[in-house]
Scaffold this motif. Structure first.
Motif, PDB file in Angstrom:
ATOM      1  N   PRO A   1     -12.704  15.371 -16.204  1.00 55.42           N
ATOM      2  CA  PRO A   1     -13.199  14.950 -14.743  1.00 55.42           C
ATOM      3  C   PRO A   1     -14.377  13.773 -14.895  1.00 55.42           C
ATOM      4  O   PRO A   1     -14.982  13.318 -14.038  1.00 55.42           O
ATOM      5  CB  PRO A   1     -14.110  16.195 -14.443  1.00 55.42           C
ATOM      6  CG  PRO A   1     -14.095  17.181 -15.298  1.00 55.42           C
ATOM      7  CD  PRO A   1     -13.347  16.952 -16.545  1.00 55.42           C
TER       8      PRO A   1
ATOM      9  N   SER B   1     -11.268  18.964 -20.164  1.00 53.60           N
ATOM     10  CA  SER B   1     -10.901  19.836 -19.629  1.00 53.60           C
ATOM     11  C   SER B   1      -9.321  20.498 -20.018  1.00 53.60           C
ATOM     12  O   SER B   1      -8.997  21.368 -19.623  1.00 53.60           O
ATOM     13  CB  SER B   1     -10.697  19.715 -17.819  1.00 53.60           C
ATOM     14  OG  SER B   1     -10.005  18.289 -17.807  1.00 53.60           O
TER      15      SER B   1
ATOM     16  N   SER C   1     -15.463  20.788 -20.740  1.00 55.15           N
ATOM     17  CA  SER C   1     -15.818  20.495 -19.305  1.00 55.15           C
ATOM     18  C   SER C   1     -15.892  21.892 -18.687  1.00 55.15           C
ATOM     19  O   SER C   1     -15.512  22.888 -19.194  1.00 55.15           O
ATOM     20  CB  SER C   1     -14.821  19.688 -18.628  1.00 55.15           C
ATOM     21  OG  SER C   1     -14.961  20.043 -17.189  1.00 55.15           O
ATOM     22  N   ASP C   2     -16.888  22.036 -17.566  1.00 57.00           N
ATOM     23  CA  ASP C   2     -16.900  23.007 -16.970  1.00 57.00           C
ATOM     24  C   ASP C   2     -15.563  23.347 -16.266  1.00 57.00           C
ATOM     25  O   ASP C   2     -15.263  24.412 -15.437  1.00 57.00           O
ATOM     26  CB  ASP C   2     -18.109  23.110 -15.896  1.00 57.00           C
ATOM     27  CG  ASP C   2     -17.904  22.052 -14.720  1.00 57.00           C
ATOM     28  OD1 ASP C   2     -17.270  21.166 -14.813  1.00 57.00           O
ATOM     29  OD2 ASP C   2     -18.950  22.177 -13.880  1.00 57.00           O
ATOM     30  N   GLN C   3     -14.829  22.464 -15.861  1.00 59.99           N
ATOM     31  CA  GLN C   3     -13.445  22.531 -15.446  1.00 59.99           C
ATOM     32  C   GLN C   3     -12.444  23.074 -16.438  1.00 59.99           C
ATOM     33  O   GLN C   3     -11.366  23.096 -16.191  1.00 59.99           O
ATOM     34  CB  GLN C   3     -12.867  21.087 -14.690  1.00 59.99           C
ATOM     35  CG  GLN C   3     -13.891  20.479 -14.012  1.00 59.99           C
ATOM     36  CD  GLN C   3     -14.277  21.168 -12.807  1.00 59.99           C
ATOM     37  OE1 GLN C   3     -13.151  21.853 -12.123  1.00 59.99           O
ATOM     38  NE2 GLN C   3     -15.345  21.720 -12.521  1.00 59.99           N
ATOM     39  N   HIS C   4     -12.783  23.118 -17.811  1.00 63.00           N
ATOM     40  CA  HIS C   4     -11.805  23.602 -18.588  1.00 63.00           C
ATOM     41  C   HIS C   4     -11.459  25.096 -18.264  1.00 63.00           C
ATOM     42  O   HIS C   4     -12.049  25.854 -17.975  1.00 63.00           O
ATOM     43  CB  HIS C   4     -12.438  23.634 -20.405  1.00 63.00           C
ATOM     44  CG  HIS C   4     -11.495  23.898 -21.242  1.00 63.00           C
ATOM     45  ND1 HIS C   4     -10.676  25.039 -21.433  1.00 63.00           N
ATOM     46  CD2 HIS C   4     -10.691  22.698 -22.146  1.00 63.00           C
ATOM     47  CE1 HIS C   4      -9.808  24.822 -22.433  1.00 63.00           C
ATOM     48  NE2 HIS C   4      -9.995  23.784 -22.689  1.00 63.00           N
ATOM     49  N   ARG C   5     -10.009  25.393 -18.761  1.00 64.54           N
ATOM     50  CA  ARG C   5      -9.772  26.735 -18.180  1.00 64.54           C
ATOM     51  C   ARG C   5     -10.686  27.793 -18.886  1.00 64.54           C
ATOM     52  O   ARG C   5     -10.638  28.941 -18.101  1.00 64.54           O
ATOM     53  CB  ARG C   5      -8.034  27.022 -18.716  1.00 64.54           C
ATOM     54  CG  ARG C   5      -7.369  28.228 -18.529  1.00 64.54           C
ATOM     55  CD  ARG C   5      -6.075  27.999 -18.938  1.00 64.54           C
ATOM     56  NE  ARG C   5      -6.068  27.605 -20.409  1.00 64.54           N
ATOM     57  CZ  ARG C   5      -5.799  28.404 -21.269  1.00 64.54           C
ATOM     58  NH1 ARG C   5      -5.972  29.743 -21.077  1.00 64.54           N
ATOM     59  NH2 ARG C   5      -5.812  28.356 -22.520  1.00 64.54           N
TER      60      ARG C   5
ATOM     61  N   VAL D   1     -13.637  28.164 -16.751  1.00 69.25           N
ATOM     62  CA  VAL D   1     -13.325  28.648 -15.355  1.00 69.25           C
ATOM     63  C   VAL D   1     -13.098  30.058 -15.306  1.00 69.25           C
ATOM     64  O   VAL D   1     -13.449  30.997 -14.674  1.00 69.25           O
ATOM     65  CB  VAL D   1     -12.160  28.061 -14.759  1.00 69.25           C
ATOM     66  CG1 VAL D   1     -11.398  28.607 -13.548  1.00 69.25           C
ATOM     67  CG2 VAL D   1     -12.365  26.596 -14.652  1.00 69.25           C
TER      68      VAL D   1
ATOM     69  N   GLN E   1     -22.288  20.257 -16.578  1.00 70.73           N
ATOM     70  CA  GLN E   1     -20.845  20.244 -16.627  1.00 70.73           C
ATOM     71  C   GLN E   1     -20.296  20.180 -17.718  1.00 70.73           C
ATOM     72  O   GLN E   1     -18.999  20.077 -17.922  1.00 70.73           O
ATOM     73  CB  GLN E   1     -20.272  19.073 -15.753  1.00 70.73           C
ATOM     74  CG  GLN E   1     -20.744  19.019 -14.161  1.00 70.73           C
ATOM     75  CD  GLN E   1     -22.051  18.491 -13.807  1.00 70.73           C
ATOM     76  OE1 GLN E   1     -22.789  17.824 -14.798  1.00 70.73           O
ATOM     77  NE2 GLN E   1     -22.625  18.682 -12.634  1.00 70.73           N
TER      78      GLN E   1
END
Ligand code: NOJ
Length: 540
Positions: free
Chosen positions: A59, A68, A107-111, A114, A168
């Motif tokens: 991101p 991510s 990233s905090d968006q990495h699976r 999450v 993040q």
């Protein structure tokens, strides 16, 4: 090759910050096809290895240092086919490619994250570092690099997670063997794809002090590396990764290790320990960033490292990178002696022991970029610090002046290819402002002038490669007036002397040797060095 010779010691590395290198599709962002288009000029320069800053799916809160998906690329940079083409095109030219490996955090968006934040019982919970609060506050007093606290509260599960960088960028929990096994799979996958090694981001932060104790100091948040740097299991983790993967490939591995001392560098790079090939030397740039410009200190630091590491370990040497200001702007002269000082630092970089890393633009003497408004800045550190200062009541103009002076965006402005619009970097709108001095400072001008900084780098690189003493030789400091930095490198009966004038004054210096190269067009003054003059002599 004899026991001590290694290709990664003899290589000259060129760092590409892909976002700012060359945009091939007019979206304002540099990309991999753009790198491929420019390979010939890099080959002409003589560099052997390209280090690409992160190009993985992200991101981009921290320009790709927040990954991510480790197995996918950020589409802005191109496709996996583009990367494979880049590898093939480099290998065809005898060049290699190393990638950034960012595994202190994701990233905090990495699976994984999450999942991890969904429930305390989630199988990925222990991939990250979660703790209960203490008295209604963070679990400890650690301040983050890009945030006041290194902890963020997550309401879903009522716990805090640790992030040494921005919120993040949650830190991975390396204590968990499953995390280490995932990292091994990532590393193996990329090596199987044919890349030639890694620059390991923030790697000595992966082991934290047991119990995560408070940092010493007053105040709610205290910044210190004490408890999250060089933790007790760091070397064990490196040895494990080396045994499991690195050792099976002929690759280059270079660690970004915060606050590295000579002893740390030996511990991580001595071949018998089986960890990394080298770590970056940062003491000189850290000193500049915290205290300021000091030529005596620069000489003292470099001399101490040259003497202390010889035969015991290996470093990566850099004067600039995407986190640092441009070398001409901090230790040289941006105006009158820009070209001379840029060439002087080329001479220094390429005559010390350690693998030299040239940061894109250094070879044309690019200078720091500054922008007029906070909106023009992208660096997460700059933007977050500005917001915090303003929220704490600092006058916005004063806050802006403070953060602007230290922003990492100083060195991230687009590469200056030509005097055309946007420095020839893009036909679109550049993601970050171009330095207006591109009209004079650009590669096209540098290529056209036989005395340019570019051609000087090219000659210095060729000289280094043809001169084993400059790579492997013993370093011997030479007494000289304080304005000068003079040393010799000696190997197998051959000795070279490097004489550098770090000042704007003309200073007496006579060398017994024959000049091999110098940064002034002709050697008119044999007994003195002019402002920022640099020469390499061969001693008979
Ligand atoms: C070091 C990288 O060089 C820097 O750009 C990044 O912000 C941090 N590590 C976090 O990954």
């Amino acid at each position: 090759m004899s026991e001590f010779r290694r290709w990664w010691k003899e290589a000259v590395v060129y760092q590409i910050y892909p976002k700012s290198f060359y945009d091939s599709n007019d979206d304002g962002v540099g990309d991999l096809p753009g790198v491929i288009e420019k390979l010939d000029v890099l080959h002409h320069l003589g560099v052997d290895v390209l280090w690409l800053n992160p190009i993985y799916a992200s991101p981009e809160v921290d320009n790709g240092y927040d990954i991510s998906d480790y197995f996918a690329l950020n589409p802005k940079f191109g496709t996996m086919d583009d990367l494979e083409r880049l590898l093939a095109e480099c290998h065809r030219r005898g060049m290699r490619v190393i990638m950034d490996l960012v595994v202190n955090h994701t990233s905090d968006q990495h699976r994984w994250f999450v999942e991890s934040r969904r429930a305390r019982t989630n199988p990925y919970r222990d991939y990250y570092i979660w703790r209960d609060g203490r008295d209604g506050r963070e679990p400890n007093n650690w301040a983050g690099h890009f945030s006041q606290s290194a902890w963020t509260f997550d309401a879903t599960t009522g716990q805090y997670y640790l992030h040494i960088f921005s919120p993040q960028q949650p830190d991975l929990n390396w204590e968990n063997p499953a995390v280490r096994s995932e990292v091994q799979q990532i590393v193996r996958w990329w090596l199987e794809k044919g890349i030639d090694g890694f620059r390991l981001d923030a790697i000595n932060l992966i082991s934290k002090a047991p119990g995560l104790p408070d940092n010493p100091g007053e105040g709610r948040y205290v910044f210190s590396l004490q408890h999250f740097c060089n933790g007790p299991r760091f070397h064990e983790y490196m040895q494990e990764l080396n045994r499991a993967v690195f050792a099976h490939y002929d690759i280059m591995t270079v660690g970004e290790c915060a606050a590295l001392t000579i002893e740390d560098a030996i511990a991580v790079s001595a071949p018998a320990r089986g960890e990394l090939n080298m770590a970056f030397l940062f003491e000189h740039t850290d000193y500049y960033n915290t205290v300021g410009r000091d030529e005596q200190k620069l000489k003292e630091i470099l001399t101490r490292w040259q003497l202390g590491l010889h035969g015991r370990g290996w470093v990566g040497l850099a004067f600039s990178n995407h986190d640092q200001p441009r070398i001409v702007s901090c230790f040289g002269d941006e105006t009158r002696y820009r070209e001379e000082s840029a060439k002087l630092f080329a001479t220094l970089l390429l005559t010390l022991e350690g693998t030299p890393f040239i940061y894109q633009g250094e070879e044309i003497g690019m200078t720091n970029a500054y922008y007029d408004a906070i909106e023009a800045y992208n660096d997460v550190g700059t933007v977050n610090l500005y917001r915090e200062k303003v929220a704490a009541g600092v006058d916005p103009q004063a806050a802006f002046r403070e953060v602007r002076a230290k922003s990492r965006d100083r060195g991230r402005s687009p590469y200056q290819w030509s005097a055309e619009a946007n420095a020839g970097f893009t036909r679109g709108r550049p993601w970050i402002g171009v330095n207006p001095n591109y009209v004079e400072i650009n590669l096209a001008a540098s290529l056209a002038d036989p005395n340019s900084v570019f051609h000087y780098y090219r000659r210095m690189i060729a000289l280094r490669k043809a001169t084993p003493a400059l790579i492997y030789g013993e370093f011997l400091p030479v007494e000289a007036p304080e304005e000068l930095f003079v040393y010799r490198r000696s190997l197998g009966g051959r000795t070279y002397e490097v004489a550098l004038n770090l000042s704007e004054r003309t200073v007496r210096h006579a060398s017994a040797g024959a000049a091999l190269i110098g940064n002034y067009p002709e050697e008119t003054h044999k007994d003195r060095l002019r402002p920022y003059e640099a020469r390499v002599y061969q001693i008979e």
